[in-house]
Design a protein around this motif. Sequence first.
Motif, PDB file in Angstrom:
ATOM      1  N   UNK A   5      -8.442  -1.782 -74.681  1.00 14.49           N
ATOM      2  CA  UNK A   5      -8.951  -0.471 -75.086  1.00 14.49           C
ATOM      3  C   UNK A   5     -10.323  -0.632 -75.729  1.00 14.49           C
ATOM      4  N   UNK A   6     -11.069   0.466 -75.715  1.00 18.21           N
ATOM      5  CA  UNK A   6     -12.367   0.528 -76.376  1.00 18.21           C
ATOM      6  C   UNK A   6     -12.407   1.805 -77.220  1.00 18.21           C
ATOM      7  N   UNK A   7     -12.409   1.678 -78.566  1.00 21.39           N
ATOM      8  CA  UNK A   7     -12.376   0.447 -79.354  1.00 21.39           C
ATOM      9  C   UNK A   7     -11.024  -0.265 -79.258  1.00 21.39           C
ATOM     10  N   UNK A   8     -11.019  -1.515 -79.694  1.00 18.98           N
ATOM     11  CA  UNK A   8      -9.823  -2.326 -79.599  1.00 18.98           C
ATOM     12  C   UNK A   8      -8.802  -2.026 -80.680  1.00 18.98           C
ATOM     13  N   UNK A   9      -7.712  -2.763 -80.614  1.00 21.62           N
ATOM     14  CA  UNK A   9      -6.630  -2.705 -81.600  1.00 21.62           C
ATOM     15  C   UNK A   9      -5.942  -1.338 -81.622  1.00 21.62           C
ATOM     16  N   UNK A  10      -5.696  -0.794 -80.436  1.00 17.56           N
ATOM     17  CA  UNK A  10      -4.951   0.458 -80.324  1.00 17.56           C
ATOM     18  C   UNK A  10      -3.468   0.142 -80.158  1.00 17.56           C
ATOM     19  N   UNK A  11      -2.627   1.040 -80.658  1.00 13.07           N
ATOM     20  CA  UNK A  11      -1.186   0.914 -80.456  1.00 13.07           C
ATOM     21  C   UNK A  11      -0.868   1.221 -79.000  1.00 13.07           C
ATOM     22  N   UNK A  12       0.058   0.450 -78.419  1.00  9.72           N
ATOM     23  CA  UNK A  12       0.422   0.612 -77.016  1.00  9.72           C
ATOM     24  C   UNK A  12       1.897   0.991 -76.905  1.00  9.72           C
ATOM     25  N   UNK A  13       2.153   2.023 -76.098  1.00  8.56           N
ATOM     26  CA  UNK A  13       3.520   2.478 -75.845  1.00  8.56           C
ATOM     27  C   UNK A  13       3.770   2.431 -74.342  1.00  8.56           C
ATOM     28  N   UNK A  14       4.847   1.764 -73.963  1.00 13.21           N
ATOM     29  CA  UNK A  14       5.264   1.680 -72.565  1.00 13.21           C
ATOM     30  C   UNK A  14       6.518   2.528 -72.398  1.00 13.21           C
ATOM     31  N   UNK A  15       6.433   3.600 -71.623  1.00 16.08           N
ATOM     32  CA  UNK A  15       7.568   4.499 -71.407  1.00 16.08           C
ATOM     33  C   UNK A  15       8.172   4.954 -72.740  1.00 16.08           C
ATOM     34  N   UNK A  16       7.277   5.240 -73.693  1.00 15.98           N
ATOM     35  CA  UNK A  16       7.705   5.752 -74.989  1.00 15.98           C
ATOM     36  C   UNK A  16       8.045   4.710 -76.026  1.00 15.98           C
ATOM     37  N   UNK A  17       8.057   3.431 -75.669  1.00 14.67           N
ATOM     38  CA  UNK A  17       8.428   2.361 -76.593  1.00 14.67           C
ATOM     39  C   UNK A  17       7.199   1.578 -77.055  1.00 14.67           C
ATOM     40  N   UNK A  18       7.089   1.360 -78.357  1.00 18.13           N
ATOM     41  CA  UNK A  18       5.978   0.578 -78.900  1.00 18.13           C
ATOM     42  C   UNK A  18       6.104  -0.867 -78.449  1.00 18.13           C
ATOM     43  N   UNK A  19       5.034  -1.410 -77.860  1.00 21.42           N
ATOM     44  CA  UNK A  19       5.100  -2.759 -77.294  1.00 21.42           C
ATOM     45  C   UNK A  19       3.987  -3.678 -77.783  1.00 21.42           C
ATOM     46  N   UNK A  20       3.084  -3.187 -78.646  1.00 22.60           N
ATOM     47  CA  UNK A  20       2.060  -4.085 -79.169  1.00 22.60           C
ATOM     48  C   UNK A  20       0.736  -3.396 -79.420  1.00 22.60           C
TER      49      UNK A  20
ATOM     50  N   UNK B  59      -8.436   1.459 -71.533  1.00 14.81           N
ATOM     51  CA  UNK B  59      -8.512   2.832 -72.035  1.00 14.81           C
ATOM     52  C   UNK B  59      -9.791   3.020 -72.839  1.00 14.81           C
ATOM     53  N   UNK B  60     -10.528   4.059 -72.507  1.00 15.43           N
ATOM     54  CA  UNK B  60     -11.715   4.431 -73.269  1.00 15.43           C
ATOM     55  C   UNK B  60     -11.306   5.553 -74.222  1.00 15.43           C
ATOM     56  N   UNK B  61     -11.103   5.218 -75.493  1.00 13.65           N
ATOM     57  CA  UNK B  61     -10.589   6.183 -76.467  1.00 13.65           C
ATOM     58  C   UNK B  61     -11.711   7.053 -77.007  1.00 13.65           C
ATOM     59  N   UNK B  62     -11.536   8.352 -76.924  1.00 14.85           N
ATOM     60  CA  UNK B  62     -12.543   9.301 -77.393  1.00 14.85           C
ATOM     61  C   UNK B  62     -12.253   9.699 -78.840  1.00 14.85           C
TER      62      UNK B  62
END
Length: 318
Positions: free
Chosen positions: A196-211, A253-256
């Motif tokens: 992601x940009x910026x980095x260190x974003x929370x990631x959810x896969x099918x609704x589950x937090x994964x890193x 992901x380009x986070x706005x």
Amino acid sequence: MRGKRLAALFFPVLMILGVEAQGAAKPQAAVVVRGAGAGADYTAGFVAHYLRQAVAGDARYQNVALAEALGHANRKRALRDFQAAVDLVERGRAAYEEFELEETTRLLGKALAKYERNVAHLSDFKTFADLLMLLGAVYSLQGDEGQALDYFSRAFTVYNQVEPDPSLFNPAMRQQFDAAVNRLSGRARGSLALTSNPGYAEVYLDGNFVGITPVVLEGLLEGRHYIRMKKAGFQSFGKPVEVRVKREVALSADLKPTKHFDNFDKLADGAMKGMSGLVTFGDSSPPTAKPLPEALEELGALLNVDLIFWAEVQLDGE
């Protein structure tokens, strides 16, 4: 977080913004987490997720989503779409029970479109999987076994606890669902490389937090998955991704920024500087007994909350 020792500073700060005596509405609470020093932002992402989860699960507080408070452009529309989708599925189920299959397909298709255009805010994958299962049942009744197996597979991929509803599924449909699951489970797996940009974003896969980004997710079932990324002050990102057998699919992901990101970031930095030394490990005195930084008061006003649960995260060593 292998190889890192975490030292974190947690304390709730009461913002006196109209909280009345007991019996009043639950206080509005927000979670703000900041990394302090080099390398701390990655770990702060984990702290933010789990602290927010704890506050959201505490019945004493009304949790406030930062994205909504800071002006996420599409969040309110997404919530309206999800409610509309639930209504469409209820109408579709009623049509299914009347054996009006074309009407059922039309209603469920509209509901599916509403979910898929709002992946950035999608978290209820049980309800979503039930929709996919019902679509599979419709195609099964219409004699289209290929489409039925596809939707059954999609439902299991995003929510592996899904089960056929006995009131809607006949034995033949149950056999098709089992066949879809067995075929899918027996296939080789794939992986996703997420940044992601910026980095260190929370990631959810099918609704589950994964890193936290950057992250590689391995051993994923083949098929369509739903990725969501979020970071305080930024608009959530969401996208369906097709996982392929024995392949690594990359997604960035380009986070706005949200409408009020600049003000939020400035006030949060000011609050962190102002709270330096305010509370330390082992300090038993109530935080509210000490003067709060002006920036923290202004941050509470910006978020329109009564309570801020603040965490400052530092790394101790490598």
